[in-house]
Motif scaffolding. Structure first.
Motif, PDB file in Angstrom:
ATOM      1  N   GLY A 154     -19.219   0.204  18.035  1.00 12.31           N
ATOM      2  CA  GLY A 154     -20.492  -0.322  18.307  1.00 12.31           C
ATOM      3  C   GLY A 154     -20.848  -0.876  19.815  1.00 12.31           C
ATOM      4  N   ALA A 155     -19.970  -0.699  20.599  1.00  7.45           N
ATOM      5  CA  ALA A 155     -19.970  -1.491  21.844  1.00  7.45           C
ATOM      6  C   ALA A 155     -21.292  -0.710  22.771  1.00  7.45           C
ATOM      7  CB  ALA A 155     -18.775  -1.185  22.498  1.00  7.45           C
ATOM      8  N   VAL A 156     -21.683  -1.422  23.656  1.00  9.98           N
ATOM      9  CA  VAL A 156     -22.402  -0.893  24.794  1.00  9.98           C
ATOM     10  C   VAL A 156     -21.700  -0.779  25.875  1.00  9.98           C
ATOM     11  CG1 VAL A 156     -24.559  -1.228  26.290  1.00  9.98           C
ATOM     12  CG2 VAL A 156     -24.729  -2.025  23.806  1.00  9.98           C
ATOM     13  N   VAL A 157     -21.493   0.526  26.529  1.00 13.93           N
ATOM     14  CA  VAL A 157     -20.634   1.052  27.795  1.00 13.93           C
ATOM     15  C   VAL A 157     -21.682   1.107  28.969  1.00 13.93           C
ATOM     16  CG1 VAL A 157     -19.304   2.397  28.645  1.00 13.93           C
ATOM     17  CG2 VAL A 157     -18.790   1.837  26.471  1.00 13.93           C
ATOM     18  N   MET A 212     -17.340  10.766  33.081  1.00 15.51           N
ATOM     19  CA  MET A 212     -16.020  10.796  32.659  1.00 15.51           C
ATOM     20  C   MET A 212     -15.804   9.842  31.416  1.00 15.51           C
ATOM     21  SD  MET A 212     -13.794  11.244  36.068  1.00 15.51           S
ATOM     22  CE  MET A 212     -12.256  11.443  35.285  1.00 15.51           C
ATOM     23  N   ALA A 213     -16.856   8.687  31.244  1.00  9.82           N
ATOM     24  CA  ALA A 213     -16.822   8.017  30.051  1.00  9.82           C
ATOM     25  C   ALA A 213     -16.902   8.702  28.829  1.00  9.82           C
ATOM     26  CB  ALA A 213     -17.935   6.980  30.303  1.00  9.82           C
ATOM     27  N   ALA A 252     -13.810   5.248  26.592  1.00  9.42           N
ATOM     28  CA  ALA A 252     -15.139   4.454  26.479  1.00  9.42           C
ATOM     29  C   ALA A 252     -16.125   4.971  25.272  1.00  9.42           C
ATOM     30  CB  ALA A 252     -16.093   4.890  27.879  1.00  9.42           C
ATOM     31  N   ALA A 253     -15.963   6.354  25.198  1.00  8.32           N
ATOM     32  CA  ALA A 253     -16.799   7.029  24.230  1.00  8.32           C
ATOM     33  C   ALA A 253     -16.157   6.188  22.588  1.00  8.32           C
ATOM     34  CB  ALA A 253     -16.592   8.470  24.075  1.00  8.32           C
ATOM     35  N   ASP A 254     -14.935   6.239  22.628  1.00  7.90           N
ATOM     36  CA  ASP A 254     -14.455   5.578  21.344  1.00  7.90           C
ATOM     37  C   ASP A 254     -15.125   4.180  21.057  1.00  7.90           C
ATOM     38  OD1 ASP A 254     -12.655   7.641  21.411  1.00  7.90           O
ATOM     39  OD2 ASP A 254     -10.945   6.648  21.682  1.00  7.90           O
ATOM     40  N   LEU A 255     -15.165   3.396  22.052  1.00  6.93           N
ATOM     41  CA  LEU A 255     -15.879   1.898  21.841  1.00  6.93           C
ATOM     42  C   LEU A 255     -17.319   2.111  21.535  1.00  6.93           C
ATOM     43  CD1 LEU A 255     -14.395   0.404  25.313  1.00  6.93           C
ATOM     44  CD2 LEU A 255     -13.364   0.444  23.087  1.00  6.93           C
ATOM     45  N   VAL A 256     -17.946   2.922  21.854  1.00  9.80           N
ATOM     46  CA  VAL A 256     -19.599   3.115  21.488  1.00  9.80           C
ATOM     47  C   VAL A 256     -19.395   3.819  19.965  1.00  9.80           C
ATOM     48  CG1 VAL A 256     -21.669   4.368  21.873  1.00  9.80           C
ATOM     49  CG2 VAL A 256     -20.192   3.627  23.725  1.00  9.80           C
ATOM     50  N   PHE A 267     -16.421  17.295  26.952  1.00  8.43           N
ATOM     51  CA  PHE A 267     -17.176  16.230  27.124  1.00  8.43           C
ATOM     52  C   PHE A 267     -18.064  16.367  25.627  1.00  8.43           C
ATOM     53  CE2 PHE A 267     -16.311  16.591  31.482  1.00  8.43           C
ATOM     54  CZ  PHE A 267     -16.995  15.418  31.886  1.00  8.43           C
ATOM     55  N   SER A 268     -18.391  15.241  24.972  1.00  9.23           N
ATOM     56  CA  SER A 268     -19.159  15.283  23.686  1.00  9.23           C
ATOM     57  C   SER A 268     -20.051  14.095  23.636  1.00  9.23           C
ATOM     58  CB  SER A 268     -18.033  15.109  22.749  1.00  9.23           C
ATOM     59  OG  SER A 268     -18.760  14.988  21.357  1.00  9.23           O
ATOM     60  N   THR A 269     -21.169  14.277  23.383  1.00 10.33           N
ATOM     61  CA  THR A 269     -22.141  13.223  23.328  1.00 10.33           C
ATOM     62  C   THR A 269     -22.499  12.691  21.972  1.00 10.33           C
ATOM     63  OG1 THR A 269     -24.084  14.537  23.440  1.00 10.33           O
ATOM     64  CG2 THR A 269     -23.226  13.705  25.540  1.00 10.33           C
TER      65      THR A 269
END
Length: 279
Positions: free
Chosen positions: A69-72, A55-56, A61-65, A4-6
């Motif tokens: 610059g997406a909002v997930v 799990m995002a 999903a994390a790639d998208l953010v 997990f990485s934030t």
């Protein structure tokens, strides 16, 4: 196995109320305040009966953010052990309506609402795309059902499959928990999207899948059915890997290739796919 990485992501946890239930949501945003960004409902996997919204952080999903610059918005939908079909689908649809109604405050372009997920989350992404089309209250611009769990009947790749992570035994168990007595019956396409007979006017789609996993055949058929109905759809196929390999082994050469291709496809979708909301 998973990390997990934030890093590079701001998060917020809220909940919404729908159908008499409390649905927790995890909202992931880039560090800079988004404005008119793609909004993606990302749905976690786990055979409909396990998993969590966090799990995002470990999947695409994390790639998208971070990269786009997406909002997930990741819903913590109710799991099938205590809440069989249609609760999870209803939770996801309620989340979709929340995204539309709160797009401005979320920093989302209301005409670029997308859905995606891995495995059972991919199945729910496909199902909610069908439900949204049929209800007509919210438009989905793009769907990303990655190696989706969509067929409650055995296919050539899901029968007698003994691969790691997911196999025939686990698949049968998960469908039995999700659909209960209807697990081996002709059910609604909202329950098992492979039962769909009308693929017209569904959102453009992208997915990837590997050849050794149970969902290989149903994934290819889903894309073929979309194409036959005139929907833009693409699948990338990776030889010999197993279910959710991109999350389990992101540094493997094939995992890296899948992640690279996914990001390139999303960059294309961000520039080309929009669905104007009505009302």
């Amino acid at each position: 196995m998973y990390s997990f990485s934030t890093k590079g992501i701001r998060s917020k946890r809220i909940h919404i109320e729908a159908n008499g239930l409390r649905i927790p949501l995890l909202i992931l945003k880039p560090l800079s305040e988004p404005e008119n960004a793609p909004g993606v409902m990302w749905i976690h996997g786990g055979g409909y009966m396990t998993g969590m919204k966090e799990m995002a952080y470990i999947g695409r999903a994390a790639d998208l953010v971070r990269n786009h610059g997406a909002v997930v918005i990741a819903p913590g939908y109710h799991l099938s052990l205590f809440h069989p079909y249609p609760t999870a689908l209803n939770d996801c649809y309620a989340t979709l309506l929340y995204i539309k109604d709160h797009a401005k405050e979320l920093g989302i372009n209301p005409d670029q609402i997308m859905v995606g997920g891995e495995s059972a989350g991919g199945g729910l992404a496909a199902a909610v795309s069908m439900l949204a089309r049929d209800k007509g209250k919210v438009k989905i611009a793009f769907q990303m059902p990655l190696y989706p769990m969509i067929d409650n009947f055995d296919t050539e790749s899901s029968k007698d499959n003994h691969a790691k992570v997911w196999n025939t035994r686990r698949n049968h168990q998960a469908w039995a928990v999700y659909l209960r007595k209807d697990a081996k019956k002709e059910v609604s396409p909202y329950a098992a999207p492979s039962r769909q007979t009308d693929y017209s006017n569904l959102p453009p789609a992208y997915t990837f899948v590997c050849t050794a996993e149970p969902f290989y055949c149903e994934t290819l058929k889903y894309i073929d059915d979309l194409k036959a109905a005139g929907v833009e759809a693409k699948v990338d196929v990776y030889e010999g890997m197993y279910h959710a390999f991109d999350m389990s082994e992101p540094e493997h050469p094939t995992g890296k290739e899948a992640i690279k291709n996914f990001n390139e496809m999303f960059a294309y979708a961000k520039e080309h796919y929009f669905a104007k909301q009505e009302g």
